[in-house]
Design an enzyme around this catalytic site. Structure first.
Site, PDB file in Angstrom:
ATOM      1  N   LYS A 121     -41.344-108.860 -59.564  1.00  0.00           N
ATOM      2  CA  LYS A 121     -40.691-106.943 -58.910  1.00  0.00           C
ATOM      3  C   LYS A 121     -39.319-107.380 -58.590  1.00  0.00           C
ATOM      4  O   LYS A 121     -38.812-107.586 -57.942  1.00  0.00           O
ATOM      5  CB  LYS A 121     -41.775-106.385 -58.962  1.00  0.00           C
ATOM      6  CG  LYS A 121     -42.609-105.509 -58.992  1.00  0.00           C
ATOM      7  CD  LYS A 121     -43.279-104.679 -57.808  1.00  0.00           C
ATOM      8  CE  LYS A 121     -43.852-104.060 -59.249  1.00  0.00           C
ATOM      9  NZ  LYS A 121     -45.167-103.423 -58.464  1.00  0.00           N
ATOM     10  N   LYS A 126     -46.142-103.338 -72.407  1.00  0.00           N
ATOM     11  CA  LYS A 126     -46.791-102.287 -72.069  1.00  0.00           C
ATOM     12  C   LYS A 126     -46.174-100.658 -71.942  1.00  0.00           C
ATOM     13  O   LYS A 126     -45.295-100.914 -71.259  1.00  0.00           O
ATOM     14  CB  LYS A 126     -47.310-102.914 -70.799  1.00  0.00           C
ATOM     15  CG  LYS A 126     -48.437-101.866 -70.481  1.00  0.00           C
ATOM     16  CD  LYS A 126     -48.341-102.209 -68.963  1.00  0.00           C
ATOM     17  CE  LYS A 126     -48.132-101.869 -67.492  1.00  0.00           C
ATOM     18  NZ  LYS A 126     -49.135-101.068 -66.532  1.00  0.00           N
ATOM     19  N   LYS A 169     -45.297 -96.028 -66.076  1.00  0.00           N
ATOM     20  CA  LYS A 169     -44.757 -95.353 -65.560  1.00  0.00           C
ATOM     21  C   LYS A 169     -42.879 -95.268 -65.666  1.00  0.00           C
ATOM     22  O   LYS A 169     -42.239 -94.435 -65.367  1.00  0.00           O
ATOM     23  CB  LYS A 169     -45.419 -94.728 -64.642  1.00  0.00           C
ATOM     24  CG  LYS A 169     -46.130 -94.029 -64.409  1.00  0.00           C
ATOM     25  CD  LYS A 169     -46.512 -93.476 -63.645  1.00  0.00           C
ATOM     26  CE  LYS A 169     -48.213 -93.789 -62.627  1.00  0.00           C
ATOM     27  NZ  LYS A 169     -48.133 -95.540 -62.376  1.00  0.00           N
TER      28      LYS A 169
HETATM   29  P1  ADP Z   1     -47.812 -97.806 -64.973  1.00  0.00           P
HETATM   30  O1  ADP Z   1     -47.267 -99.337 -65.178  1.00  0.00           O
HETATM   31  O2  ADP Z   1     -47.610 -96.524 -66.178  1.00  0.00           O
HETATM   32  O3  ADP Z   1     -47.179 -97.386 -63.499  1.00  0.00           O
HETATM   33  P2  ADP Z   1     -49.313 -98.720 -63.167  1.00  0.00           P
HETATM   34  O4  ADP Z   1     -49.587-100.334 -63.260  1.00  0.00           O
HETATM   35  O5  ADP Z   1     -49.635 -97.503 -61.933  1.00  0.00           O
HETATM   36  O6  ADP Z   1     -49.097 -97.582 -64.446  1.00  0.00           O
HETATM   37  O7  ADP Z   1     -50.792 -98.716 -63.022  1.00  0.00           O
HETATM   38  C1  ADP Z   1     -52.243 -97.613 -63.362  1.00  0.00           C
HETATM   39  C2  ADP Z   1     -53.393 -97.639 -63.634  1.00  0.00           C
HETATM   40  O8  ADP Z   1     -52.826 -97.607 -65.309  1.00  0.00           O
HETATM   41  C3  ADP Z   1     -53.749 -98.869 -63.347  1.00  0.00           C
HETATM   42  O9  ADP Z   1     -55.520 -99.016 -63.596  1.00  0.00           O
HETATM   43  C4  ADP Z   1     -53.797 -99.497 -65.374  1.00  0.00           C
HETATM   44  O10 ADP Z   1     -54.483-100.656 -65.986  1.00  0.00           O
HETATM   45  C5  ADP Z   1     -53.557 -98.523 -66.238  1.00  0.00           C
HETATM   46  N1  ADP Z   1     -52.773 -98.544 -67.255  1.00  0.00           N
HETATM   47  C6  ADP Z   1     -50.551 -98.436 -66.622  1.00  0.00           C
HETATM   48  N2  ADP Z   1     -50.073 -98.548 -68.106  1.00  0.00           N
HETATM   49  C7  ADP Z   1     -51.627 -98.839 -69.021  1.00  0.00           C
HETATM   50  C8  ADP Z   1     -50.941 -99.000 -70.164  1.00  0.00           C
HETATM   51  N3  ADP Z   1     -50.105 -99.323 -71.140  1.00  0.00           N
HETATM   52  N4  ADP Z   1     -52.456 -99.197 -71.086  1.00  0.00           N
HETATM   53  C9  ADP Z   1     -53.792 -99.053 -70.906  1.00  0.00           C
HETATM   54  N5  ADP Z   1     -53.428 -99.052 -69.733  1.00  0.00           N
HETATM   55  C10 ADP Z   1     -52.716 -98.852 -68.553  1.00  0.00           C
HETATM   56 NA    NA Z   2     -46.322 -99.178 -61.621  1.00  0.00          NA
END
Ligand code: ADP
Ligand code: NA
Length: 330
Positions: A114, A197, A200
């Site tokens: 990051k 992946k 958000k």
């Molecule tokens: P984002 O990338 O959407 O901001 P986070 O990193 O904040 O998500 O993760 C929040 C939760 O959602 C975690 O438990 C993470 O493992 C799960 N998660 C986020 N993106 C995915 C994905 N593409 N597939 C499966 N689980 C996910």
């Molecule tokens: Na995130």
């Protein structure tokens, strides 16, 4: 027998969660809350480690809480609260900062990634201390189990190290938690870029399905999902990542095996598979969207729920914090 304590959370970093959050986290939490004493947090203190618009952050925090509830997290069975409502998180994080090595924190790969992306001037000390705040989240509740994705493993390992270090230096204070890595089969990829992946915080939202998107928008995104020229509805993560991703989402949401989907769609085109997926996604998220709207339409009730749950969380957290302060000599 008392149920074992479980802790997890998500950042309120967008006005809607995406379906990866639902499949990879919320579905799993919903199941786990039955057998565990579960604490689910909306981690707004973590969210401000990168710049946020204050009004939007406050709104997104409430929307995230509403989505937890609408997706099936029961605020009377689980403790569902906003991190900043419990002051002990920031207070314990400070103590943990004082027993964390600078080199140790510098080795966190998420921070390295990051901060490299943001550049040194935009990178805050708060972002550097993200993992010690996460350790405080977990340790305050004497958590036994932390269900997270593989990307959070290093942070939970650090939490274990800090708990053990504190305990040996100052006397037994914290439960050393177990990491429970969520299965890779639950990982959802971006529809436009099916080797990365779904997130958000993706730069483009063209391949992200939001829980709160209107059905028409979701339908367009699914119909435009990247596939391949081969034409066969076959699960092959390596050579057909787009189709494999659609099959994963379909399989999880419909509660059927990938094999049975391959059979059902054998000899049919990707168009049919996508149309089927549109139905399944609508069937899952239409009721969730409506429930979120109901919750947001009654802000006093949502605030009441969050206040009651924050009080429940604080009563556990403050007990741990008091012991930690005492042990350190504060
Ligand atoms: P984002 O990338 O959407 O901001 P986070 O990193 O904040 O998500 O993760 C929040 C939760 O959602 C975690 O438990 C993470 O493992 C799960 N998660 C986020 N993106 C995915 C994905 N593409 N597939 C499966 N689980 C996910
Ligand atoms: Na995130």
């Amino acid at each position: 027998m008392t149920k074992s304590r479980l802790y997890s959370g998500m950042q309120p970093s967008a006005d809607s969660l995406q379906i990866g959050n639902y499949i990879g986290a919320l579905l799993n939490w919903k199941e786990l809350q039955q057998s565990h004493d579960a604490f689910f947090s909306i981690v707004d203190l973590h969210a401000i480690t990168v710049a946020q618009d204050p009004a939007k952050l406050r709104e997104n925090t409430r929307r995230t809480a509403a989505q937890y509830i609408a997706a099936g997290i029961d605020p009377s069975a689980s403790t569902l609260y906003v991190q900043s409502h419990v002051a002990a998180h920031a207070q314990l994080a400070w103590i943990l900062n004082t027993i964390t090595g600078f080199g140790e924190a510098s080795r966190m790969t998420q921070f390295k990634d990051k901060s490299l992306k943001q550049g040194a001037d935009a990178t805050t000390v708060g972002l550097f201390a993200y993992p010690t705040l996460m350790a405080a989240d977990i340790l305050l509740y004497q958590t036994s189990i932390v269900p997270v994705g593989e990307d959070q493993r290093q942070h939970v390992e650090l939490t274990r190290d800090l708990a053990a270090r504190f305990n040996s230096r100052f006397g037994d204070t914290f439960t050393v938690p177990e990491v429970a890595i969520v299965k890779e089969t639950a990982k959802i990829y971006d529809l436009q870029n099916p080797t990365s992946k779904m997130s958000k915080s993706a730069e483009s939202h063209a391949g992200v399905i939001w829980l709160l998107d209107e059905p028409g928008v979701t339908k367009k995104k699914i119909m435009r999902a990247v596939t391949d020229a081969d034409g066969g509805v076959v699960f092959d993560r390596e050579n057909k990542p787009g189709v494999a991703n659609l099959l994963t989402i379909y399989s999880v949401l419909a509660g059927v095996s990938v094999q049975s989907l391959e059979d059902e769609y054998a000899g049919r085109g990707y168009g049919d598979l996508k149309k089927g997926l549109v139905e399944v996604v609508a069937g899952t998220f239409d009721p969730i969207r409506l429930r979120v709207q109901e919750l947001l339409d009654d802000p006093a009730e949502l605030d009441r729920l969050l206040a009651v749950n924050a009080e429940k969380a604080a009563s556990v957290a403050n007990e741990t914090l008091a012991v930690a302060y005492d042990r350190v000599g504060l």
